[in-house]
Design a protein around this motif. Sequence first.
Motif, PDB file in Angstrom:
ATOM      1  N   CYS A 228       5.727   1.233   4.444  1.00  0.00           N
ATOM      2  CA  CYS A 228       4.547   1.641   5.211  1.00  0.00           C
ATOM      3  C   CYS A 228       3.286   1.259   4.447  1.00  0.00           C
ATOM      4  O   CYS A 228       3.254   1.347   3.210  1.00  0.00           O
ATOM      5  CB  CYS A 228       4.580   3.145   5.463  1.00  0.00           C
ATOM      6  SG  CYS A 228       3.278   3.758   6.562  1.00  0.00           S
ATOM      7  N   SER A 229       2.273   0.819   5.174  1.00  0.00           N
ATOM      8  CA  SER A 229       0.991   0.433   4.572  1.00  0.00           C
ATOM      9  C   SER A 229      -0.061   0.445   5.663  1.00  0.00           C
ATOM     10  O   SER A 229       0.183   0.908   6.786  1.00  0.00           O
ATOM     11  CB  SER A 229       1.086  -0.957   3.930  1.00  0.00           C
ATOM     12  OG  SER A 229       1.179  -1.960   4.938  1.00  0.00           O
ATOM     13  N   CYS A 230      -1.235  -0.124   5.361  1.00  0.00           N
ATOM     14  CA  CYS A 230      -2.268  -0.215   6.396  1.00  0.00           C
ATOM     15  C   CYS A 230      -1.805  -1.072   7.568  1.00  0.00           C
ATOM     16  O   CYS A 230      -2.335  -0.966   8.679  1.00  0.00           O
ATOM     17  CB  CYS A 230      -3.560  -0.765   5.811  1.00  0.00           C
ATOM     18  SG  CYS A 230      -3.502  -2.502   5.352  1.00  0.00           S
ATOM     19  N   HIS A 231      -0.796  -1.926   7.342  1.00  0.00           N
ATOM     20  CA  HIS A 231      -0.286  -2.796   8.405  1.00  0.00           C
ATOM     21  C   HIS A 231       0.646  -2.059   9.362  1.00  0.00           C
ATOM     22  O   HIS A 231       0.972  -2.592  10.427  1.00  0.00           O
ATOM     23  CB  HIS A 231       0.448  -3.982   7.807  1.00  0.00           C
ATOM     24  CG  HIS A 231      -0.423  -4.859   6.961  1.00  0.00           C
ATOM     25  ND1 HIS A 231      -1.408  -5.657   7.487  1.00  0.00           N
ATOM     26  CD2 HIS A 231      -0.469  -5.039   5.618  1.00  0.00           C
ATOM     27  CE1 HIS A 231      -2.020  -6.306   6.504  1.00  0.00           C
ATOM     28  NE2 HIS A 231      -1.470  -5.938   5.367  1.00  0.00           N
TER      29      HIS A 231
ATOM     30  N   CYS B 180       2.273   1.833   0.262  1.00  0.00           N
ATOM     31  CA  CYS B 180       1.039   1.489  -0.448  1.00  0.00           C
ATOM     32  C   CYS B 180      -0.074   1.239   0.576  1.00  0.00           C
ATOM     33  O   CYS B 180       0.191   1.113   1.762  1.00  0.00           O
ATOM     34  CB  CYS B 180       1.234   0.235  -1.303  1.00  0.00           C
ATOM     35  SG  CYS B 180       2.599   0.349  -2.476  1.00  0.00           S
ATOM     36  N   SER B 181      -1.312   1.147   0.091  1.00  0.00           N
ATOM     37  CA  SER B 181      -2.417   0.887   1.007  1.00  0.00           C
ATOM     38  C   SER B 181      -2.399  -0.555   1.500  1.00  0.00           C
ATOM     39  O   SER B 181      -2.579  -0.822   2.682  1.00  0.00           O
ATOM     40  CB  SER B 181      -3.746   1.182   0.327  1.00  0.00           C
ATOM     41  OG  SER B 181      -4.009   0.230  -0.680  1.00  0.00           O
ATOM     42  N   ASP B 182      -2.204  -1.511   0.575  1.00  0.00           N
ATOM     43  CA  ASP B 182      -2.362  -2.945   0.846  1.00  0.00           C
ATOM     44  C   ASP B 182      -3.736  -3.219   1.445  1.00  0.00           C
ATOM     45  O   ASP B 182      -3.906  -4.123   2.260  1.00  0.00           O
ATOM     46  CB  ASP B 182      -1.260  -3.465   1.769  1.00  0.00           C
ATOM     47  CG  ASP B 182      -1.164  -4.989   1.748  1.00  0.00           C
ATOM     48  OD1 ASP B 182      -1.736  -5.599   0.828  1.00  0.00           O
ATOM     49  OD2 ASP B 182      -0.533  -5.570   2.637  1.00  0.00           O
TER      50      ASP B 182
ATOM     51  N   SER C 112      -3.588   5.100   3.803  1.00  0.00           N
ATOM     52  CA  SER C 112      -2.667   4.383   4.685  1.00  0.00           C
ATOM     53  C   SER C 112      -1.292   4.183   4.078  1.00  0.00           C
ATOM     54  O   SER C 112      -0.440   3.546   4.678  1.00  0.00           O
ATOM     55  CB  SER C 112      -3.264   3.025   5.065  1.00  0.00           C
ATOM     56  OG  SER C 112      -3.624   2.296   3.919  1.00  0.00           O
ATOM     57  N   GLY C 113      -1.032   4.738   2.910  1.00  0.00           N
ATOM     58  CA  GLY C 113       0.292   4.647   2.299  1.00  0.00           C
ATOM     59  C   GLY C 113       0.259   5.172   0.880  1.00  0.00           C
ATOM     60  O   GLY C 113      -0.648   4.831   0.110  1.00  0.00           O
TER      61      GLY C 113
END
Length: 290
Positions: A110-113, A149-151, A170-171
């Motif tokens: 999971c991330s901003c995507h 992570c955010s990414d 976001s993660g």
Amino acid sequence: DHESFLGKRIGPGEWRYLEAVADRHHDEGRFVTLFAYEWTGRSHPGPGHKVVYATAAGSPIVSRDDVPTGTELVSRLHGTDRFCVPHHVGWTGADEAAHDPSVQPVFEICSCHGCYLHARHPLGARGELEGQMIEDLLGRGHRFGFIACSDGHGLLHHHGVGRKRDPFRSGLTAVIAKERTRTAIFEALRARRTYATSGVPIFLDVEAAGRPMGSAIPSATPVLVRARAVGNADVRAISIVTAGGVAASAKGRGPRAEIEATIERGWAYARVEQVDGEMAWSSPVWIDRP
């Protein structure tokens, strides 16, 4: 950042500078910084993107310009103090053929995507590569833990495609480590003692036959898997998820929740859903029949 992207490549001097910045803010036992960069392979059917982590400064960057395949990258990192983490697999690909659990102990789910556990996840995701999702890989026998992570790359809303406007929510990855040091955190990452959240600090613990999340447990009999959670908001549900679907689910009691399920064989992970839509997922446990 991307080690090679849009005609720009991180050179040795810039990499030494970034390592120095990380070291300057590192406070062993209190605030731990890590060394990492994003190796930027071509999208599926190419190897996609992987984040390369190192336990200490001084490791040179392995660039996709010199090492263009995931198999070559994993081979280059094997037996070193470094490992890599595939991410946003449903958008750029999981590079399944290159997977080696000793070099890729965890995957970013999971991330901003978005969330890449499976296609059409309720949190949404950028791209939907069928067959490249996390549960697809688990179902084909691959083993790895979960991180998030955010990414964000420092970009507000990540060019407008991020699932949240705030790139810092976001993660998140939680690591179950013996102490707050680089060595202990890397040991926990390699052992898959990690869990992922959608961006908020949810507490989650899983135990199976006295072993923590990420464990492979040989057992001739079914194993009881227990999970408990404390959210930063009320918990709607906590569940044990297997290859066959949800094995058990329970409602939360305010911000607290717990569940248990008897698992015959295969993988199982815990999932937490809060009433505000935020989520958390433990790394799986594997029940191996002799």
